[in-house]
Design a protein around this motif. Structure first.
Motif, PDB file in Angstrom:
ATOM      1  N   ASP A 151      16.795 -37.293   4.570  1.00 33.64           N
ATOM      2  CA  ASP A 151      17.642 -36.601   5.536  1.00 33.64           C
ATOM      3  C   ASP A 151      19.067 -37.150   5.504  1.00 33.64           C
ATOM      4  O   ASP A 151      20.044 -36.399   5.573  1.00 33.64           O
ATOM      5  CB  ASP A 151      17.045 -36.740   6.934  1.00 33.64           C
ATOM      6  CG  ASP A 151      17.712 -35.821   7.948  1.00 33.64           C
ATOM      7  OD1 ASP A 151      18.357 -34.831   7.531  1.00 33.64           O
ATOM      8  OD2 ASP A 151      17.591 -36.078   9.154  1.00 33.64           O
ATOM      9  N   LYS A 154      21.082 -35.727   2.766  1.00 29.94           N
ATOM     10  CA  LYS A 154      21.513 -34.344   3.015  1.00 29.94           C
ATOM     11  C   LYS A 154      22.676 -34.288   3.996  1.00 29.94           C
ATOM     12  O   LYS A 154      23.477 -33.344   3.971  1.00 29.94           O
ATOM     13  CB  LYS A 154      20.339 -33.525   3.596  1.00 29.94           C
ATOM     14  CG  LYS A 154      19.175 -33.327   2.638  1.00 29.94           C
ATOM     15  CD  LYS A 154      18.016 -32.646   3.372  1.00 29.94           C
ATOM     16  CE  LYS A 154      16.781 -32.553   2.506  1.00 29.94           C
ATOM     17  NZ  LYS A 154      15.614 -32.018   3.270  1.00 29.94           N
ATOM     18  N   ARG A 155      22.765 -35.298   4.875  1.00 30.93           N
ATOM     19  CA  ARG A 155      23.789 -35.293   5.930  1.00 30.93           C
ATOM     20  C   ARG A 155      24.548 -36.628   5.954  1.00 30.93           C
ATOM     21  O   ARG A 155      24.387 -37.432   6.881  1.00 30.93           O
ATOM     22  CB  ARG A 155      23.140 -35.042   7.297  1.00 30.93           C
ATOM     23  CG  ARG A 155      22.343 -33.760   7.384  1.00 30.93           C
ATOM     24  CD  ARG A 155      21.816 -33.511   8.804  1.00 30.93           C
ATOM     25  NE  ARG A 155      20.825 -34.485   9.224  1.00 30.93           N
ATOM     26  CZ  ARG A 155      20.854 -35.141  10.383  1.00 30.93           C
ATOM     27  NH1 ARG A 155      21.870 -34.967  11.218  1.00 30.93           N
ATOM     28  NH2 ARG A 155      19.900 -35.986  10.722  1.00 30.93           N
TER      29      ARG A 155
END
Length: 328
Positions: A151, A154-155
């Motif tokens: 995660d 991705k961010r």
């Protein structure tokens, strides 16, 4: 001066000696109450170590031992510096963390005046030595460290984590993990591990790296989940939590140890008395039970072994800080 004058002078000499005060190092220690500076707010690893030790030390030394939380921020630097400047009479002690050696290096990294040097302290005894653990709210979407990393990739820079301050133990642990995992997280500094934990529980930040004793009550209450262990091996209080080395992050190893220090110029007789007292404290059933219940096992070392440990661990942490570089 005739013979009678000489005899009178010799007779008076013992009385003069008795009237002249002995050096402080030779007096019965302690001559007054003791202040144990903890350079963080209540609720963190140093505070967890200090309170049972202070209570037991009172019984051994026969004087009050007052825990003084110096929550001045700067990752503990303010309290460490205050202890370094104190009178070296054994009545101002310091219970601090592994960040002791890191903070002066951070000052140099940012070209700031150095608040204190490690050479100003004398190690007395190590109390605890726990690996830092990565924790997130139980309601968080990440069930494993791998999911957290995926995660974060991705961010970049959007997952927040709290710490006890820039280049404090919790900050270095998270940056060490982020560097090894090749992810970017958003650092939110607080004035200590206690406030950072409160922020995590309140939803202000999304992750924290902290000691087992700090996290265990919240995990037992179902409020937090632990995803990874920064130590070289799993620990009894969290046996199902893998180490980051198991997960492939081979250079992630960080311990949040707590130890008792005095000033480097402390007279040898007082240092010896303190060492003897701490040897009794660290075998006290009450102290052992308190630490066992918290999930932090006693990791006692006497001064010579502790001094060697500090030297080795500090070298490793300073190298990690230099690798991390200047981060906010």
């Amino acid at each position: 001066m005739d013979r009678r004058d000489v005899l009178r002078a010799m007779t008076a000499l013992p009385m003069l000696r008795a009237a002249w005060p002995e050096p402080a190092s030779a007096q019965t220690y302690p001559v007054r109450n003791i202040t144990m500076i903890v350079p963080f707010p209540a609720g963190g690893q140093a505070d967890l170590a200090a309170r049972p030790v202070a209570q037991a030390l009172e019984r051994v030394l026969g004087k009050a031992v007052i825990v003084d939380n110096r929550a001045g921020g700067a990752g503990g630097s303010v309290g460490n510096a205050a202890a370094a400047r104190a009178e070296p009479d054994g009545c101002t002690l310091l219970m601090t963390l592994s960040s002791l050696a890191v903070l002066p290096e951070a000052d140099r990294l940012f070209d700031r005046p150095v608040a204190y040097e490690v050479s100003q302290f004398m190690p007395i005894a190590r109390v605890l030595a726990d690996p830092t653990l990565l924790a997130v709210p139980a309601s968080a979407p990440w069930k494993t460290a791998q999911e957290f990393v995926e995660d974060a990739k991705k961010r970049p820079g959007q997952i927040t984590y709290g710490s006890s301050g820039p280049y404090g133990t919790l900050h270095v642990a998270m940056e060490m993990f982020a560097s090894s995992a090749d992810i970017k997280l958003l650092h939110v500094p607080f004035r200590g591990a206690g406030p950072a934990l409160t922020a995590l529980l309140g939803g202000t930040v999304q992750a924290i790296a902290a000691a087992p004793g700090t996290l265990k009550p919240q995990v037992d209450d179902g409020k937090l989940r632990v995803l990874g262990n920064c130590g070289a091996k799993r620990i009894a209080s969290f046996p199902d939590v893998p180490t980051f080395q198991e997960l492939g992050y081979k250079d992630v190893e960080m311990y949040i140890w707590a130890g008792l220090f005095a000033q480097s110029s402390l007279p040898a007789p007082i240092a010896t008395r303190l060492r003897e007292a701490m040897a009794q404290v660290m075998t006290s059933p009450d102290v052992l039970r308190t630490f066992d219940a918290s999930g932090s096992l006693v990791a006692y070392q006497d001064a010579p072994e502790f001094a060697d440990f500090v030297t080795r661990d500090s070298a490793r942490l300073i190298a990690a800080v230099r690798k991390i570089g200047r981060v906010e």
